[in-house]
Design a protein around this motif. Structure first.
Motif, PDB file in Angstrom:
ATOM      1  N   GLU A  15     -19.786  47.403 -73.074  1.00  0.00           N
ATOM      2  CA  GLU A  15     -19.413  48.298 -73.049  1.00  0.00           C
ATOM      3  C   GLU A  15     -19.558  49.865 -73.520  1.00  0.00           C
ATOM      4  O   GLU A  15     -19.202  50.679 -72.904  1.00  0.00           O
ATOM      5  CB  GLU A  15     -17.722  47.978 -72.918  1.00  0.00           C
ATOM      6  CG  GLU A  15     -17.534  46.559 -71.733  1.00  0.00           C
ATOM      7  CD  GLU A  15     -16.098  46.427 -72.271  1.00  0.00           C
ATOM      8  OE1 GLU A  15     -15.457  46.066 -73.399  1.00  0.00           O
ATOM      9  OE2 GLU A  15     -15.917  45.527 -71.444  1.00  0.00           O
ATOM     10  N   SER A  16     -19.214  49.862 -74.629  1.00  0.00           N
ATOM     11  CA  SER A  16     -19.686  50.980 -75.705  1.00  0.00           C
ATOM     12  C   SER A  16     -20.860  51.633 -75.027  1.00  0.00           C
ATOM     13  O   SER A  16     -20.909  52.679 -74.792  1.00  0.00           O
ATOM     14  CB  SER A  16     -19.377  50.631 -76.769  1.00  0.00           C
ATOM     15  OG  SER A  16     -18.159  50.265 -77.151  1.00  0.00           O
ATOM     16  N   ARG A  17     -21.788  50.371 -75.048  1.00  0.00           N
ATOM     17  CA  ARG A  17     -23.201  51.315 -74.530  1.00  0.00           C
ATOM     18  C   ARG A  17     -23.591  51.938 -73.235  1.00  0.00           C
ATOM     19  O   ARG A  17     -23.611  53.152 -72.569  1.00  0.00           O
ATOM     20  CB  ARG A  17     -24.752  50.625 -74.618  1.00  0.00           C
ATOM     21  CG  ARG A  17     -25.130  50.150 -76.100  1.00  0.00           C
ATOM     22  CD  ARG A  17     -26.159  49.451 -75.970  1.00  0.00           C
ATOM     23  NE  ARG A  17     -25.531  47.660 -75.180  1.00  0.00           N
ATOM     24  CZ  ARG A  17     -25.766  47.362 -76.427  1.00  0.00           C
ATOM     25  NH1 ARG A  17     -25.717  47.190 -77.620  1.00  0.00           N
ATOM     26  NH2 ARG A  17     -25.482  45.623 -76.271  1.00  0.00           N
ATOM     27  N   ALA A  22     -14.051  50.502 -86.816  1.00  0.00           N
ATOM     28  CA  ALA A  22     -14.368  50.839 -85.833  1.00  0.00           C
ATOM     29  C   ALA A  22     -15.740  51.303 -85.532  1.00  0.00           C
ATOM     30  O   ALA A  22     -16.205  51.904 -86.897  1.00  0.00           O
ATOM     31  CB  ALA A  22     -13.319  52.773 -85.904  1.00  0.00           C
ATOM     32  N   SER A  23     -16.625  51.699 -84.435  1.00  0.00           N
ATOM     33  CA  SER A  23     -17.734  51.655 -84.610  1.00  0.00           C
ATOM     34  C   SER A  23     -17.966  52.813 -83.713  1.00  0.00           C
ATOM     35  O   SER A  23     -17.456  52.758 -82.467  1.00  0.00           O
ATOM     36  CB  SER A  23     -18.669  50.468 -84.998  1.00  0.00           C
ATOM     37  OG  SER A  23     -18.155  49.734 -85.557  1.00  0.00           O
ATOM     38  N   GLU A  24     -18.741  53.354 -83.882  1.00  0.00           N
ATOM     39  CA  GLU A  24     -19.826  54.447 -83.402  1.00  0.00           C
ATOM     40  C   GLU A  24     -21.190  54.063 -82.170  1.00  0.00           C
ATOM     41  O   GLU A  24     -22.101  53.447 -83.096  1.00  0.00           O
ATOM     42  CB  GLU A  24     -19.485  56.268 -84.251  1.00  0.00           C
ATOM     43  CG  GLU A  24     -20.130  57.390 -82.493  1.00  0.00           C
ATOM     44  CD  GLU A  24     -20.890  58.012 -82.636  1.00  0.00           C
ATOM     45  OE1 GLU A  24     -20.425  59.365 -82.358  1.00  0.00           O
ATOM     46  OE2 GLU A  24     -21.053  57.710 -84.672  1.00  0.00           O
ATOM     47  N   ILE A  25     -21.218  54.419 -81.511  1.00  0.00           N
ATOM     48  CA  ILE A  25     -22.398  54.195 -80.250  1.00  0.00           C
ATOM     49  C   ILE A  25     -22.484  55.738 -79.875  1.00  0.00           C
ATOM     50  O   ILE A  25     -21.740  56.347 -79.555  1.00  0.00           O
ATOM     51  CB  ILE A  25     -21.699  52.641 -79.074  1.00  0.00           C
ATOM     52  CG1 ILE A  25     -21.729  51.777 -79.498  1.00  0.00           C
ATOM     53  CG2 ILE A  25     -23.264  52.856 -78.887  1.00  0.00           C
ATOM     54  CD1 ILE A  25     -22.918  50.528 -80.180  1.00  0.00           C
ATOM     55  N   PHE A  26     -23.857  56.089 -80.200  1.00  0.00           N
ATOM     56  CA  PHE A  26     -24.545  57.406 -79.565  1.00  0.00           C
ATOM     57  C   PHE A  26     -25.505  56.858 -78.974  1.00  0.00           C
ATOM     58  O   PHE A  26     -26.219  55.841 -79.595  1.00  0.00           O
ATOM     59  CB  PHE A  26     -24.709  58.132 -81.233  1.00  0.00           C
ATOM     60  CG  PHE A  26     -24.871  59.612 -80.765  1.00  0.00           C
ATOM     61  CD1 PHE A  26     -23.941  60.102 -80.662  1.00  0.00           C
ATOM     62  CD2 PHE A  26     -25.727  59.418 -81.462  1.00  0.00           C
ATOM     63  CE1 PHE A  26     -24.794  61.924 -80.532  1.00  0.00           C
ATOM     64  CE2 PHE A  26     -26.890  60.619 -81.230  1.00  0.00           C
ATOM     65  CZ  PHE A  26     -25.912  62.062 -80.829  1.00  0.00           C
ATOM     66  N   VAL A  27     -25.972  57.763 -78.556  1.00  0.00           N
ATOM     67  CA  VAL A  27     -26.963  58.603 -77.205  1.00  0.00           C
ATOM     68  C   VAL A  27     -27.918  59.115 -77.274  1.00  0.00           C
ATOM     69  O   VAL A  27     -26.962  59.788 -76.615  1.00  0.00           O
ATOM     70  CB  VAL A  27     -26.809  57.250 -76.015  1.00  0.00           C
ATOM     71  CG1 VAL A  27     -25.427  57.670 -75.449  1.00  0.00           C
ATOM     72  CG2 VAL A  27     -28.213  56.872 -75.022  1.00  0.00           C
TER      73      VAL A  27
END
Length: 106
Positions: free
Chosen positions: A56-58, A91-96
């Motif tokens: 979902e995050s991606r 908590a984590s960040e997904i960055f693209v």
């Protein structure tokens, strides 16, 4: 919007580079998922709650990347890459990120 992790889009010609675009989301773990993950750590197996959370995050990060590219007038994003990082405990960040471009058929 075409998305490619390559520097080209097969069958297309890049006519203009519009600049770097990005998308990100920061998500925290759900307490219920965390408890179930603790059991899986003991007995083994896939952490399906976390797999779903990351998927979902991606998707959310990609949607934000596409929105930023569209705002620049792009019809494709090339050389797309993902990064993850821990922001805080749980908590984590997904960055693209990638390069917004205009492409046309060859």
């Amino acid at each position: 919007m075409l998305i490619s992790n390559m520097e080209v889009v097969p069958g297309k010609r890049i006519t203009q580079h519009l600049g770097m675009v990005q998308g990100s989301t920061v998500r925290a773990k759900h307490a219920g998922r965390d408890i179930m993950a603790g059991f899986k750590n003991i007995f083994g197996g896939e952490l399906k709650g976390y797999t779903e959370l990351l998927s979902e995050s991606r998707e959310e990060a990609i949607d934000r990347l596409k929105q930023q590219a569209a705002a620049l007038g792009a019809n494709a994003v090339i050389n797309v890459r993902f990064s993850t990082s821990s922001i805080a405990a749980g908590a984590s960040e997904i960055f693209v990120y990638g390069t917004a471009v205009l492409v046309e058929d060859r």
